[in-house]
Design a protein around this motif. Structure first.
Motif, mmCIF file in Angstrom:
data_model
loop_
_atom_site.group_PDB
_atom_site.id
_atom_site.type_symbol
_atom_site.label_atom_id
_atom_site.label_comp_id
_atom_site.label_asym_id
_atom_site.label_seq_id
_atom_site.Cartn_x
_atom_site.Cartn_y
_atom_site.Cartn_z
ATOM 1 N N LEU A 60 0.835 -1.204 0.000
ATOM 2 C CA LEU A 60 0.000 0.000 0.000
ATOM 3 C C LEU A 60 0.868 1.251 0.000
ATOM 4 O O LEU A 60 0.546 2.256 -0.620
ATOM 5 C CB LEU A 60 -0.906 0.027 1.229
ATOM 6 N N ARG A 61 1.977 1.160 0.688
ATOM 7 C CA ARG A 61 2.836 2.330 0.820
ATOM 8 C C ARG A 61 3.528 2.678 -0.492
ATOM 9 O O ARG A 61 4.065 3.773 -0.635
ATOM 10 C CB ARG A 61 3.895 2.087 1.886
ATOM 11 N N SER A 62 3.568 1.724 -1.419
ATOM 12 C CA SER A 62 4.181 2.004 -2.714
ATOM 13 C C SER A 62 3.189 2.656 -3.670
ATOM 14 O O SER A 62 3.562 3.035 -4.779
ATOM 15 C CB SER A 62 4.715 0.719 -3.347
ATOM 16 N N LEU A 63 1.936 2.758 -3.244
ATOM 17 C CA LEU A 63 0.934 3.408 -4.093
ATOM 18 C C LEU A 63 0.996 4.913 -3.930
ATOM 19 O O LEU A 63 1.234 5.416 -2.826
ATOM 20 C CB LEU A 63 -0.470 2.929 -3.724
ATOM 21 N N GLU A 64 0.771 5.606 -5.020
ATOM 22 C CA GLU A 64 0.648 7.062 -4.931
ATOM 23 C C GLU A 64 -0.580 7.386 -4.079
ATOM 24 O O GLU A 64 -1.550 6.624 -4.081
ATOM 25 C CB GLU A 64 0.477 7.650 -6.327
ATOM 26 N N PRO A 65 -0.551 8.509 -3.372
ATOM 27 C CA PRO A 65 -1.629 8.833 -2.441
ATOM 28 C C PRO A 65 -3.032 8.671 -3.030
ATOM 29 O O PRO A 65 -3.912 8.102 -2.380
ATOM 30 C CB PRO A 65 -1.341 10.304 -2.107
#
Lengths: 196, 196
Positions: free
Chosen positions: B113-118
DNA sequence: TATAAAAACGATCATACGTTCGTAGCTTGG
DNA sequence: CCAAGCTACGAACGTATGATCGTTTTTATA
């Protein structure tokens, strides 16, 4: 330029560790560059190598340090408690408290295992297994004394650990629920699932 | 060279998705290069761009697809079941089965999830919340009807989900325990923690 | 069957990466 | 208080990365 006034190896290494925990927690190990890390610490990238061997070594150092401390702490916490039920309660409270206070380390220690080189990973996995064993042996003693009724000890131990550790993914220390309530809720959930 | 004989967009995209799931699960999103992905699929790196917008888009596509399917599936599974206890049992069995069969997607869907853009992350988080809401509403109905006794519904829901999902980090389909036993153990653990 | 679209190649771009190195100046132990 | 060694700089190395491009051949549509 050259050596900065007031610089000290110990302080710098501590700052690197701290910034490393933050950054890896936020973005993931692979996504963190040594340039970002150096910037956060206030250094040039090359200067990091006065304190760490490699990027991989830093990761191992952070995780290893966490696991060793975890094991020492749980043993200290359970020391002297004999009754299995009391031990289980103490374990639950310890695990929740410790993990809530170290969300970064816990996250890194589980989700970045795959970024460790095989040799390093094996060492960490062994430590983790030792920790799991602490809970297993509590459940075992309780089952022997007919205090607990458990279908499958290893599976139950994993399930309990998963539940308790899951906390760390969402718990907000400033949120609606205070720490004691959290511990109470989880203690009740676990005990009901385990008690005879 | 040019277009390869027998090539078809649908098949290639499916192969990219599949290889993407494998690679990201093994190494993590940031650690996977498009060259590795292309090699696994049997393409040149540049050719990937006939099928995906960007690397980021591929990640979002994989996670989004997983979450949408998850929601549709749980709704289909619970459809027609009225009794809260039966719904809870069905939810537990569904969640375990579904997640065991999709370890890659589950792992990616939580740890990347943290690798996804906001913007992308927000969409996924909303879908995940919707899924959590399914369990919350079951617990709520059960509490209303005095079937369940629950201290705090959201916390309990999170704890249960953490426990059930934790399975995916260690369950081995070829291991000692068959799927039915696993479901039984967890159903018992959850129910004892929740029943009045 | 003609034609537009699709899907692949291979070369290439600018950038970012982890790491090394020589050098300079601060800190500290004797 | 001086010398040894620690700690930082800044430039640089070779490599890998995500992405773009023009081109060519195959597929699919009408």
């Amino acid at each position: 330029m050259s050596r900065t006034a007031g610089s000290s190896g110990k302080k710098t290494l501590a700052a690197i560790r701290e910034a490393g925990l933050d950054l890896i927690h936020e973005r993931g190990f692979e996504a963190v560059s040594l340039r970002q890390l150096a910037t956060r610490v206030g250094l040039q990238p090359g200067s990091l190598y006065n304190h760490i061997e490699t990027k991989q070594d830093l990761l191992f150092d952070l995780i290893h340090n966490h696991m060793v401390t975890l094991l020492q702490s749980v043993d200290a916490e359970l020391d002297g408690i004999e009754d299995p039920l009391a031990r289980l309660k103490a374990f639950i409270a310890f695990h929740l408290t410790y993990h809530i206070e170290r969300k970064r380390e816990v996250f890194i220690g589980s989700s970045e295992l795959r970024s460790l080189e095989p040799k390093n990973r094996k060492k960490i996995v062994a430590l983790r297994r030792a920790y799991e064993e602490r809970l297993c042996s509590i459940l075992e003693r309780g089952a022997e004394k007919r205090l607990f009724k458990i279908d499958d000890i290893p599976v139950s131990a994993y399930a309990i650990l998963a539940m308790l550790t899951g906390i760390c993914t969402w718990y907000d220390a400033k949120g609606r629920i205070d720490r004691k309530t959290l511990i109470d809720i989880h203690t009740r959930l676990v005990l009901q699932g385990v008690l005879k």
